[in-house]
Design an enzyme around this catalytic site. Structure first.
Site, PDB file in Angstrom:
ATOM      1  N   HIS A 198      14.775  12.743   9.255  1.00  0.00           N
ATOM      2  CA  HIS A 198      14.781  11.652   8.256  1.00  0.00           C
ATOM      3  C   HIS A 198      13.845  10.513   8.673  1.00  0.00           C
ATOM      4  CE1 HIS A 198      18.527  13.578   6.744  1.00  0.00           C
ATOM      5  NE2 HIS A 198      18.763  13.725   8.034  1.00  0.00           N
ATOM      6  N   SER A 229     -13.480  -0.675   7.757  1.00  0.00           N
ATOM      7  CA  SER A 229     -13.306  -1.255   6.421  1.00  0.00           C
ATOM      8  C   SER A 229     -14.529  -2.088   6.081  1.00  0.00           C
ATOM      9  CB  SER A 229     -12.054  -2.120   6.416  1.00  0.00           C
ATOM     10  OG  SER A 229     -12.135  -3.082   5.385  1.00  0.00           O
ATOM     11  N   LYS A 258     -10.374  -3.339  11.138  1.00  0.00           N
ATOM     12  CA  LYS A 258      -9.749  -2.066  10.761  1.00  0.00           C
ATOM     13  C   LYS A 258     -10.371  -0.828  11.405  1.00  0.00           C
ATOM     14  CE  LYS A 258      -6.817  -1.355   8.315  1.00  0.00           C
ATOM     15  NZ  LYS A 258      -6.738  -1.277   6.844  1.00  0.00           N
ATOM     16  N   GLU A 280      -6.276  11.309   6.331  1.00  0.00           N
ATOM     17  CA  GLU A 280      -5.907  11.020   4.938  1.00  0.00           C
ATOM     18  C   GLU A 280      -6.572  11.992   3.981  1.00  0.00           C
ATOM     19  OE1 GLU A 280      -5.288   6.328   4.482  1.00  0.00           O
ATOM     20  OE2 GLU A 280      -7.143   6.870   5.487  1.00  0.00           O
TER      21      GLU A 280
END
Ligand code: ARG
Length: 456
Positions: free
Chosen positions: A160, A281, A287, A294
């Site tokens: 979980h 970024s 970043k 992804e």
């Protein structure tokens, strides 16, 4: 409105195809990728036609020479792919006739594009499965090597997405190794069913010529020959299976990608991405983003979509061939490229992940991850597991209320909960002991993981 280009099938038509139709129905821009398979299939077909005396040896020679030259033209990039040719099959036949004259027109004896395209696709799927299996094995090797490199790293295992019990990082990586093993088996299994030679089916009913499909099958190293012509030209289930195997594989890669995204966040900080595998970024200078992971996750959507597309194309198609089937190629080719790309990038990236072993161990220690072990300890003192679970639950509550860890509770307090607790409880309240005890079955015990790694 009409083109002047001659069609191989123009005989029964009084007017030429409208350009918009020509453009709409053409598949050559996509199926030109099948050219090497189309030529291999045509060569085998031609050899068989000669053996059976259906065409002369002289014509057969000319055809084979012409096909060889066309193969070279395609390889050199000098072959002209023309929308007016509709598809790769007609483009090659057109060029063959340009080169060798009327003999080129004999190649299509006892064959239809319907069985021809099925053959090409089967050859393509067979070859690509071979390539994908190599990628799968390479990725498994990368996972095993990474597991070996970090053999002693401990992390919290999750259920979980809540910290549950300590596990070895290597055990976690090897879980993906197992998944990939089954993926490989699925592809190999799919290859077995695709390994059927469909030539001889003709357009749909078979052929009147005394062909020898077995000879073609032998030359192209097919395991079997199709036994029903209607099935042979109407079916693409081998593509569905391929796309399904790819969809399951993509699911596995996507789950690992998701974990890489999570683990590389500041919240987890279990790993850092190597600079070469991260992106920045355009606005936020600080970043470092896990775009590779992804995209592996995101491309899964396309891989699923391709499976749904193929199933939907087939649904409701009456036997035998229908032009709808031409739509099989975009999803098939896209999935091949996508899964190969995902496997290759993960194979390169995973061994280079920077593993923060201290941070992982800290996360594995800082919690109630040993609660199950304490319950198991009580069971060794003859307390029924359900009761033990309840007692340890009460201990956890005490700790939560007083801001302590299980390890902080003095024996006196444990004994207030149950007289079964003794001084040997200490031996159970250690992450390393918890790992070592899980040696049964496929547990995370270091000895188990090491044995598994030795077998890989
Ligand atoms: N381009 C076609 C396809 O991919 C080849 C078979 C065409 N057959 C036909 N009768 N129109 O399915």
């Amino acid at each position: 409105m009409a083109t002047r280009k001659h069609k191989l099938w123009e005989g029964r038509f009084a007017a030429a195809t409208a350009p918009i139709v020509e453009h709409f129905t053409a598949s050559i821009a996509v199926d030109k990728r099948l050219a090497p398979y189309d030529i291999a299939g045509s060569l085998a077909h031609c050899h068989m036609l000669v053996t059976r005396g259906i065409i002369s040896a002289v014509d057969g020679k000319r055809i084979c020479r012409g096909l060889g030259e066309i193969e070279q033209e395609i390889a050199d990039g000098t072959f002209r792919f023309d929308t007016a040719d509709e598809d790769i099959h007609m483009a090659i036949e057109r060029r063959l006739t340009e080169k060798i004259g009327p003999a080129g027109g004999r190649l299509h004896t006892a064959r239809s594009r319907n069985d021809q395209v099925s053959l090409d696709l089967r050859l393509f799927v067979r070859a690509e499965i071979g390539a994908i299996l190599k990628h799968v094995t390479a990725f498994q090797k990368a996972l095993a090597a990474t597991a070996r490199k970090h053999a002693r790293v401990v992390m919290p295992g999750y259920t979980h997405l809540q910290r549950a019990q300590p596990v070895l990082f290597a055990h976690h990586l090897l879980a993906y190794h197992e998944k990939l093993e089954r993926d490989g088996e699925r592809f190999a299994d799919c290859r077995r069913r695709a390994d059927v030679m469909p030539l001889g089916a003709g357009a749909l009913a078979g052929t009147t010529f005394p062909i020898d499909p077995e000879q073609v099958a032998r030359e192209l190293r097919f395991a079997r020959v199709a036994t029903n012509s209607l099935d042979a030209v109407s079916e693409r289930d081998f593509i569905v299976e391929f796309l399904a195997a790819a969809a399951i594989l993509a699911t596995h890669l996507s789950r690992l990608a998701e974990e890489i995204v999570l683990w590389s966040s500041a919240e987890f900080a279990f790993i850092s991405l190597p600079d070469e595998f991260a992106t920045g970024s355009s606005i936020m200078p600080q970043k470092k983003n896990p775009d590779v992971a992804e995209l592996v996750r995101g491309k899964t959507g396309r891989v699923y979509g391709n499976l749904m597309a193929m199933l939907t194309i087939l649904k409701g198609l009456p036997l035998a061939y229908n032009r709808d089937l031409q739509e099989d190629k975009v999803p098939l080719f896209d999935t091949v490229d996508t899964v190969k790309g995902c496997l290759a990038v993960l194979t390169a990236m995973v061994p280079r992940l920077v593993v923060h072993a201290d941070r992982m161990r800290e996360a594995a220690a800082d919690s109630f991850l040993l609660a199950t072990d304490v319950a198991d300890y009580l069971v060794t003192k003859s307390v029924p597991f359900r009761e033990a679970h309840n007692l340890v639950g009460q201990a956890v509550r005490r700790c939560l209320e007083s801001g302590r860890r299980l390890e902080d509770l003095p024996l006196k307090e444990w004994r207030e909960l149950s007289k079964a607790f003794g001084s040997d409880l200490r031996e159970w309240l250690s992450v390393d002991a918890a790992l070592a005890r899980r040696s049964a079955g496929g547990g995370t015990a270091p000895a188990n993981v090491a044995r598994r790694l030795r077998g890989l």
